[in-house]
Write a protein that holds these residues in place. Structure first.
Motif, short mmCIF file in Angstrom:
data_model
loop_
_atom_site.label_atom_id
_atom_site.label_comp_id
_atom_site.label_asym_id
_atom_site.label_seq_id
_atom_site.Cartn_x
_atom_site.Cartn_y
_atom_site.Cartn_z
N TYR A 215 27.78 100.60 78.37
CA TYR A 215 28.32 99.31 77.94
C TYR A 215 27.19 98.35 77.59
CZ TYR A 215 27.05 97.24 82.47
OH TYR A 215 26.35 96.76 83.56
N ARG A 218 25.67 99.30 74.16
CA ARG A 218 26.53 98.82 73.06
C ARG A 218 26.35 97.32 72.85
NH1 ARG A 218 30.66 101.57 75.99
NH2 ARG A 218 30.91 103.73 75.29
N GLN A 389 36.03 94.91 75.12
CA GLN A 389 36.23 95.56 76.41
C GLN A 389 35.21 96.66 76.68
OE1 GLN A 389 38.40 94.48 78.79
NE2 GLN A 389 38.67 92.80 77.32
N ARG A 390 34.75 97.34 75.64
CA ARG A 390 33.78 98.43 75.84
C ARG A 390 32.38 97.90 76.16
NH1 ARG A 390 33.23 102.63 71.39
NH2 ARG A 390 33.01 100.77 70.10
N LEU A 391 32.21 96.58 76.07
CA LEU A 391 30.92 95.98 76.36
C LEU A 391 30.89 95.35 77.75
CD1 LEU A 391 30.89 96.32 73.25
CD2 LEU A 391 29.61 94.19 73.12
N PRO A 394 32.14 98.29 83.97
CA PRO A 394 33.36 98.82 84.58
C PRO A 394 33.60 98.22 85.96
CG PRO A 394 32.02 100.58 83.68
CD PRO A 394 31.17 99.34 83.63
#
Length: 396
Positions: A215, A218, A389-391, A394
């Motif tokens: 993440y 990215r 969201q992918r950055l 988690p």
């Protein structure tokens, strides 16, 4: 007495806003020192017996040393108290300005600009981590927006004042006028910054550890594309305004001042960021600034339309810094100094590459090709970011 935490960084028991203001002034002075020579290029070249191209290279060398300093500062600083690291960097900025003002030759100017690059890279690599320790977690976006207000201040006034005062007093005197301000900021740092002991020994391993997080990689690439797009356009804004909009020097100065003043709007708006909303905002800079760049190709012949678009671009330009640094603070707070080093290096590289790519497109094709290239980089950033969201780190 309670402490808010951000990652493994403790905030001060009460927000140290005086220290934040001291950091804000340092930002303004750093940016003024870094970009003031752009408005003094011709008289500096004449005074040092060099060509404008050579003097421009001396100015740009600060960017190279900023990249190196941003990657190495947390390791070299080791266990040093971060308060005194910031004080030392400000003292080095003061020495650099004095050296520029006294420079008897082109070589001395190169040395002075290299020293300034170390200040720029070192300061920005540590700045967000320091801010995170000066205020409670809930106030970090507001403190960042205040600090980046110094960026807006310098962007609005440094170049016009440098050009005006340089014509009246001479280019060396412009740098002498900056020195008492930096000296005052140095004293303010000593008084206002609280003790900030190092949080464990930093190493290059911390940098590679962060890069191993998908993440964060990215996000770093998306930030590079966003800044690369912005500076592909901004570096060559003057040729566009002269060739397409058809402005003279007076109107050009007004438009650049308007763009700079709009930055205050951006920092004010970005200060209202809420932690839960940062993912939704990550694509906004590339979307808005890329859209403005392409719109300029359509309506750039109108001074009024161009001025209105530059207000939007200028506001988003300063908001971009707050948005991305807020993302970094929220998603790499457990390694804030290492994250700051990587972010600053990535941004500096993006700025340098953006200027190179834009210049190649301008020389090989046209100013329109340069702006289209900027738009393409913005589109790549938007595609990579998506909904953001992918950055995000988690959930644990």
């Amino acid at each position: 007495m309670t402490y808010a935490t951000y990652g493994d960084f403790e905030a001060r028991p009460a927000a140290a806003w005086g220290a934040v203001l001291s950091m804000t002034l340092c930002v303004a002075l750093l940016i003024a020192a870094e970009f003031m020579p752009v408005s003094l290029l011709t008289p500096m070249a004449e005074g040092l017996g060099a060509t404008e191209g050579q003097t421009g290279q001396a100015i740009s060398i600060s960017g190279l040393f900023a990249v190196l300093a941003s990657l190495l500062i947390t390791t070299l600083a080791g266990q040093l108290n971060r308060k005194w690291v910031m004080v030392g960097l400000t003292a080095l900025m003061l020495a650099s300005l004095v050296l520029v003002a006294l420079a008897p030759s082109f070589t001395v100017l190169m040395v002075a600009r290299a020293a300034l690059g170390i200040c720029v890279g070192g300061f920005w690599a540590l700045a967000t981590a320091v801010i995170m320790r000066l205020v409670p977690e809930r106030d970090v976006p507001r403190a960042l927006s205040l600090m980046f207000g110094g960026q807006a201040m310098a962007a609005a006034f440094a170049a016009p004042l440098g050009s005006y005062l340089g014509g009246m007093l001479g280019w060396r005197e412009v740098f002498w006028l900056l020195t008492p301000l930096v000296a005052a900021n140095l004293v303010w740092h000593v008084i206002a910054l609280p003790s900030l002991p190092a949080r464990g020994r930093q190493s290059l391993g911390a940098l590679t550890g962060l890069l191993s997080r998908p993440y964060f990689r990215r996000g770093l690439l998306a930030a590079m594309l966003s800044w690369g797009s912005a500076f592909t356009m901004f570096t060559y804004l003057r040729p566009f305004l002269e060739q397409v909009t058809g402005v003279d020097v007076t109107v050009l100065s007004v438009l650049l001042l308007v763009l700079g003043l709009a930055g205050f709007i951006g920092t004010w708006a970005a200060g209202r960021i809420k932690g839960a909303h940062v993912a939704r905002l990550l694509m906004l800079p590339a979307l808005v600034m890329g859209g403005v760049t392409l719109a300029l190709l359509l309506v750039g012949g109108s001074v009024l339309a161009t001025g209105a678009l530059l207000v939007v671009w200028g506001a988003m330009n300063t908001a971009m810094s707050v948005i991305w640094m807020s993302w970094m603070a929220q998603n790499a707070g457990d390694a804030a100094e290492a994250a700051g080093s990587l972010m600053v290096a990535a941004i500096q590289i993006a700025i340098l590459l953006g200027a190179v790519v834009g210049g190649l497109l301008l020389d090989g094709l046209s100013i329109s090709a340069t702006f289209l290239g900027s738009g393409a980089l913005a589109a790549a950033a938007i595609l990579l970011i998506g909904n953001g969201q992918r950055l995000l780190r988690p959930a644990r």
